[in-house]
Enzyme design. Structure first.
Site, PDB file in Angstrom:
ATOM      1  N   LYS A 206       0.866  -1.138  -0.027  1.00  0.00           N
ATOM      2  CA  LYS A 206      -0.042  -0.007  -0.045  1.00  0.00           C
ATOM      3  C   LYS A 206       0.751   1.305   0.149  1.00  0.00           C
ATOM      4  O   LYS A 206       0.380   2.284  -0.666  1.00  0.00           O
ATOM      5  CB  LYS A 206      -0.889   0.100   0.912  1.00  0.00           C
ATOM      6  CG  LYS A 206      -1.925  -1.307   0.880  1.00  0.00           C
ATOM      7  CD  LYS A 206      -2.760  -1.062   2.149  1.00  0.00           C
ATOM      8  CE  LYS A 206      -3.729  -2.312   2.001  1.00  0.00           C
ATOM      9  NZ  LYS A 206      -4.524  -2.322   3.429  1.00  0.00           N
ATOM     10  N   CYS A 207       1.895   1.172   0.803  1.00  0.00           N
ATOM     11  CA  CYS A 207       3.058   2.448   0.934  1.00  0.00           C
ATOM     12  C   CYS A 207       3.399   2.788  -0.639  1.00  0.00           C
ATOM     13  O   CYS A 207       3.509   3.803  -1.141  1.00  0.00           O
ATOM     14  CB  CYS A 207       3.777   2.274   1.730  1.00  0.00           C
ATOM     15  SG  CYS A 207       3.283   2.043   3.490  1.00  0.00           S
TER      16      CYS A 207
END
Length: 153
Positions: free
Chosen positions: A44-45
């Site tokens: 996600k990052c």
């Protein structure tokens, strides 16, 4: 407790991926977008920061400096920046661990990591936009863009 719009942004000096110290004080006079994220190389990052990379002109064309901050060590950040061709500084809040994230109310004490939090600091050093997301929630960057457009208006 997280910062709110109108609060004075806490000052900090942190090393970037190249061990060059970046200070919020030295950037005064221009708006700064602070993007806290949990970990380099996490799915996600990586997605969020790659979207930021791809849409960076939205911010830089408005005179906004973009800084991404995590509790990763500088060596991880260097590898992450190189692997993803990120063109904005990645700052390490590694030691003392999470001190800056804590000052912004963007630290998960139990997990020892920054949370997904975004702050737009105006040219005078006040918070113009603040968003702290729940763990695992991917951020919608339209709010950041609206805040940047609001500064320009």
């Amino acid at each position: 407790m997280s910062l709110s719009v109108g609060d004075v942004a806490p000052e900090f000096s942190l090393p970037d991926q190249d061990k060059q110290v970046v200070s919020l004080t030295e950037l005064r006079g221009a708006p700064v977008l602070l993007v806290f994220y949990p970990f380099a190389f996490s799915g996600k990052c990586t997605g969020e920061l790659c979207q930021l990379r791809d849409e960076l002109a939205v911010y830089t064309d408005a005179g906004v400096r973009v800084l991404a901050i995590s509790t990763d060590p500088v060596f991880s950040l260097k590898a992450f920046r190189d692997a993803e061709s990120l063109t904005f500084p990645l700052l390490s809040d590694f030691w003392p661990h999470g001190t800056v994230a804590q000052a912004y109310g963007a630290f998960n004490e139990k997990a020892g990591m920054a949370v997904r939090a975004t702050f737009l600091v105006d040219a005078e050093g006040k918070v113009a936009f603040a968003e702290v997301n729940s763990p695992g929630d991917v951020r919608e960057q339209s709010g950041w863009k609206s805040a940047v457009a609001g500064l320009a208006a």
